[in-house]
Design an enzyme around this catalytic site. Structure first.
Site, PDB file in Angstrom:
ATOM      1  N   LYS A   9     -34.345 -11.244  14.830  1.00  0.00           N
ATOM      2  CA  LYS A   9     -34.661 -11.757  16.163  1.00  0.00           C
ATOM      3  C   LYS A   9     -36.158 -11.875  16.413  1.00  0.00           C
ATOM      4  O   LYS A   9     -36.586 -12.496  17.386  1.00  0.00           O
ATOM      5  CB  LYS A   9     -34.049 -10.847  17.228  1.00  0.00           C
ATOM      6  CG  LYS A   9     -34.661  -9.457  17.317  1.00  0.00           C
ATOM      7  CD  LYS A   9     -34.005  -8.620  18.403  1.00  0.00           C
ATOM      8  CE  LYS A   9     -34.645  -7.241  18.498  1.00  0.00           C
ATOM      9  NZ  LYS A   9     -34.032  -6.413  19.545  1.00  0.00           N
ATOM     10  N   LYS A  29     -28.475   2.878  20.037  1.00  0.00           N
ATOM     11  CA  LYS A  29     -28.358   1.895  21.110  1.00  0.00           C
ATOM     12  C   LYS A  29     -27.287   2.348  22.096  1.00  0.00           C
ATOM     13  O   LYS A  29     -26.282   2.931  21.683  1.00  0.00           O
ATOM     14  CB  LYS A  29     -27.987   0.518  20.537  1.00  0.00           C
ATOM     15  CG  LYS A  29     -29.009  -0.055  19.560  1.00  0.00           C
ATOM     16  CD  LYS A  29     -30.314  -0.443  20.227  1.00  0.00           C
ATOM     17  CE  LYS A  29     -31.273  -1.093  19.234  1.00  0.00           C
ATOM     18  NZ  LYS A  29     -32.551  -1.468  19.839  1.00  0.00           N
ATOM     19  N   ASP A  48     -35.317   4.820  19.454  1.00  0.00           N
ATOM     20  CA  ASP A  48     -35.996   3.542  19.657  1.00  0.00           C
ATOM     21  C   ASP A  48     -37.398   3.796  20.202  1.00  0.00           C
ATOM     22  O   ASP A  48     -37.755   4.929  20.549  1.00  0.00           O
ATOM     23  CB  ASP A  48     -35.197   2.632  20.580  1.00  0.00           C
ATOM     24  CG  ASP A  48     -35.210   1.191  20.095  1.00  0.00           C
ATOM     25  OD1 ASP A  48     -36.196   0.791  19.440  1.00  0.00           O
ATOM     26  OD2 ASP A  48     -34.238   0.460  20.355  1.00  0.00           O
ATOM     27  N   GLU A  49     -38.200   2.731  20.284  1.00  0.00           N
ATOM     28  CA  GLU A  49     -39.631   2.901  20.517  1.00  0.00           C
ATOM     29  C   GLU A  49     -39.977   3.478  21.880  1.00  0.00           C
ATOM     30  O   GLU A  49     -41.019   4.095  22.061  1.00  0.00           O
ATOM     31  CB  GLU A  49     -40.365   1.560  20.321  1.00  0.00           C
ATOM     32  CG  GLU A  49     -40.205   0.533  21.426  1.00  0.00           C
ATOM     33  CD  GLU A  49     -38.891  -0.237  21.353  1.00  0.00           C
ATOM     34  OE1 GLU A  49     -38.600  -0.992  22.307  1.00  0.00           O
ATOM     35  OE2 GLU A  49     -38.166  -0.106  20.352  1.00  0.00           O
ATOM     36  N   LYS A  72     -30.959   1.649  23.816  1.00  0.00           N
ATOM     37  CA  LYS A  72     -32.216   2.343  23.512  1.00  0.00           C
ATOM     38  C   LYS A  72     -32.563   3.385  24.558  1.00  0.00           C
ATOM     39  O   LYS A  72     -33.246   4.361  24.268  1.00  0.00           O
ATOM     40  CB  LYS A  72     -33.353   1.350  23.324  1.00  0.00           C
ATOM     41  CG  LYS A  72     -33.638   0.430  24.491  1.00  0.00           C
ATOM     42  CD  LYS A  72     -34.921  -0.401  24.258  1.00  0.00           C
ATOM     43  CE  LYS A  72     -34.794  -1.308  23.058  1.00  0.00           C
ATOM     44  NZ  LYS A  72     -36.035  -2.108  22.873  1.00  0.00           N
ATOM     45  N   GLY A  82     -29.601  -2.164  14.480  1.00  0.00           N
ATOM     46  CA  GLY A  82     -29.245  -1.534  15.735  1.00  0.00           C
ATOM     47  C   GLY A  82     -27.954  -2.125  16.248  1.00  0.00           C
ATOM     48  O   GLY A  82     -26.860  -1.640  15.987  1.00  0.00           O
ATOM     49  N   GLY A  83     -28.084  -3.256  16.965  1.00  0.00           N
ATOM     50  CA  GLY A  83     -26.892  -3.935  17.467  1.00  0.00           C
ATOM     51  C   GLY A  83     -25.964  -4.377  16.365  1.00  0.00           C
ATOM     52  O   GLY A  83     -24.744  -4.474  16.571  1.00  0.00           O
ATOM     53  N   LYS A 123     -32.664   6.712  13.859  1.00  0.00           N
ATOM     54  CA  LYS A 123     -33.934   6.885  14.564  1.00  0.00           C
ATOM     55  C   LYS A 123     -33.806   6.598  16.054  1.00  0.00           C
ATOM     56  O   LYS A 123     -32.918   5.861  16.495  1.00  0.00           O
ATOM     57  CB  LYS A 123     -35.017   5.983  13.955  1.00  0.00           C
ATOM     58  CG  LYS A 123     -34.752   4.498  14.134  1.00  0.00           C
ATOM     59  CD  LYS A 123     -35.907   3.660  13.583  1.00  0.00           C
ATOM     60  CE  LYS A 123     -37.089   3.621  14.519  1.00  0.00           C
ATOM     61  NZ  LYS A 123     -36.784   2.907  15.795  1.00  0.00           N
ATOM     62  N   SER A 168     -36.286  -4.619  10.306  1.00  0.00           N
ATOM     63  CA  SER A 168     -35.472  -4.401  11.497  1.00  0.00           C
ATOM     64  C   SER A 168     -35.705  -5.524  12.495  1.00  0.00           C
ATOM     65  O   SER A 168     -36.686  -6.252  12.412  1.00  0.00           O
ATOM     66  CB  SER A 168     -35.825  -3.053  12.144  1.00  0.00           C
ATOM     67  OG  SER A 168     -37.142  -3.067  12.639  1.00  0.00           O
ATOM     68  N   HIS A 194     -43.597   2.845  13.754  1.00  0.00           N
ATOM     69  CA  HIS A 194     -43.037   1.738  14.520  1.00  0.00           C
ATOM     70  C   HIS A 194     -44.197   0.908  15.057  1.00  0.00           C
ATOM     71  O   HIS A 194     -45.194   1.458  15.522  1.00  0.00           O
ATOM     72  CB  HIS A 194     -42.173   2.263  15.667  1.00  0.00           C
ATOM     73  CG  HIS A 194     -41.284   1.221  16.279  1.00  0.00           C
ATOM     74  ND1 HIS A 194     -41.775   0.111  16.930  1.00  0.00           N
ATOM     75  CD2 HIS A 194     -39.931   1.124  16.333  1.00  0.00           C
ATOM     76  CE1 HIS A 194     -40.762  -0.629  17.365  1.00  0.00           C
ATOM     77  NE2 HIS A 194     -39.635  -0.040  17.015  1.00  0.00           N
TER      78      HIS A 194
END
Length: 426
Positions: free
Chosen positions: A310, A154, A182-183, A156, A377-378, A180, A353, A270
């Site tokens: 989230k 992050k 991010d998408e 991303k 992540g965050g 990893k 995740s 993903h």
């Protein structure tokens, strides 16, 4: 009044044997009965159309037509059995064009959702499934009991190759097993794929020497097919064990070819974009079906949701998806409308995740067990003291939970965890 072209597909006495079975939720359109609507679905998804056909003999219809053999009008659920002859073996795109194709646009239904599919043994045997699976992944890391800890770089998007590698290095030093992309990070003007790959692998090697632990990087190879395969080969040549791919974006055909290439890479799936057709509980395709297709094709890891994060997804749904990709035999009930025997196909590792932080670890592990990747992540990079300390806090939460120690007690000995709990709570 029932369109006669759609009649003859209802057979409550039929017992499926070698059929492929699909479970649908449906809401008929106004002035259409439940029986009429489900027969229209069975017809369109097998051999029928809107009118009588002179080319469809009674013998051919009897041999190949789908059969509605179970109706639950109270809950809006119907089970349809399809003769295996209707499907090309080893062809997932053709499967979906059949049972999840034109039917979603039919006027006979207001809402239609593909809830589950049962693959008969003869269909399953044409697929390889995951190359590594859970045991192979754990052997790679020499971590056999605890959940694996992962993070996503992050922000991303925005970091250059060296900045990206430096964030990964700090996460590995703090205790992450996996890092990893991010998408939506592929090969950008500010962050070239090949440069990022080599810079991050240098950071990985350095982190392994310092920590004495196996570390892994998951580069995102999502791209048009030829470029995706080119990047997968670059990843392998560079000495990287993993490749990450956005399964919905690249499509089932590309996924099958990637798996069939046998590059000896752990394939991380993903699911970006899935909620466009999985989120509405009344229409579309369930995430359970997507998960089953990923295991069938051969993805080694798959995002399944986070229960308390989230993203949308309740505990029962996330648990069912996790069971579907990790168990060898799946029984009916508790989120599974249809059973499944996965035969030779190895279990895939569930990845949790989306909005996770150290305080969520006990809830995740209690609900899903230890065979998961906990990916923050965050919840790592947003730690008050930065990425390294955020990874330390996450690892401390996992280790405390493994020992049955409440996090607030563990935080008395670990200030990294204490700061995380102070910021995010449980």
């Amino acid at each position: 009044m029932l369109n006669q072209a759609y009649s003859g597909y209802l057979n409550p006495k039929y017992i499926p044997k070698a059929d492929l079975v699909a479970a649908f939720y449906l809401e008929p359109a106004q002035h259409v009965s439940f029986e009429e609507a489900v027969q229209a679905i069975a017809s369109e998804s097998s051999i029928g159309t809107w009118t009588d056909l002179g080319t469809l003999s009674p013998q051919l219809k009897k041999r190949l037509h789908a059969r509605v053999f179970h109706l639950d009008k109270r809950n809006g659920i119907a089970l349809i059995a399809y003769p295996l002859e209707l499907f090309e073996q080893g062809n997932v795109p053709q499967l979906l064009s059949s049972v999840a194709g034109n039917v979603f646009g039919m006027k006979e239904v207001n809402n239609l959702r593909l809830l589950d599919i049962n693959f008969p043994n003869r269909y399953l045997r044409h697929f390889k499934g995951p190359h590594f699976g859970i045991d192979g992944i754990r052997s790679t890391f020499k971590v056999h009991k605890r959940p694996l800890l992962g993070t996503i770089i992050k922000p991303k998007l925005g970091l250059d190759e060296k900045q990206h590698a430096n964030v990964a290095f700090k996460a590995w030093l703090g205790g992450c097993d996996l890092v990893k992309d991010d998408e939506n990070l592929t090969s950008m003007r500010f962050n070239n794929f090949e440069k990022r790959l080599h810079e991050t692998l240098k950071a990985r090697d350095k982190a392994e020497k310092i920590t004495g632990e196996k570390k892994a990087y998951m580069p995102n190879i999502t791209a048009p097919f030829n470029e995706m395969m080119h990047r997968a080969k670059l990843v392998k040549q560079a000495g990287c064990e993993y490749a990450m791919v956005d399964v919905v974006s690249v499509g089932w055909s590309a996924l099958q070819d990637l798996r069939d290439a046998d590059l000896n890479l752990i394939l991380h799936a993903h699911r970006a974009g899935h909620a466009a057709f999985t989120r509405n509980p009344k229409h579309g395709i369930s995430m359970l079906v997507i998960a089953k297709l990923c295991r069938l094709i051969g993805m080694d890891q798959l995002h399944i949701g986070a229960i308390a994060g989230k993203m949308e997804g309740g505990k029962a749904d996330v648990k069912a998806i996790g069971e579907e990709i990790e168990d060898r035999i799946v029984n009916k009930g508790k989120g599974h409308i249809l059973a499944e025997n996965w035969l030779h196909l190895k279990p895939a590792l569930a990845v949790c995740s989306g909005g996770l932080h150290p305080g969520k670890v006990p809830v995740l592990m209690k609900a899903l067990g230890n065979d998961i990747v906990i990916q923050m992540g965050g919840g790592i990079h947003g730690h008050p003291l930065g990425t390294k300390h955020g990874a330390m806090a996450a690892r401390q939460a996992i280790e405390a939970t493994m020992k049955g120690i409440p996090l607030h007690y563990a935080a008395m000995k670990h200030f990294e965890l204490a700061l995380a709990l102070r910021k995010w709570g449980k």
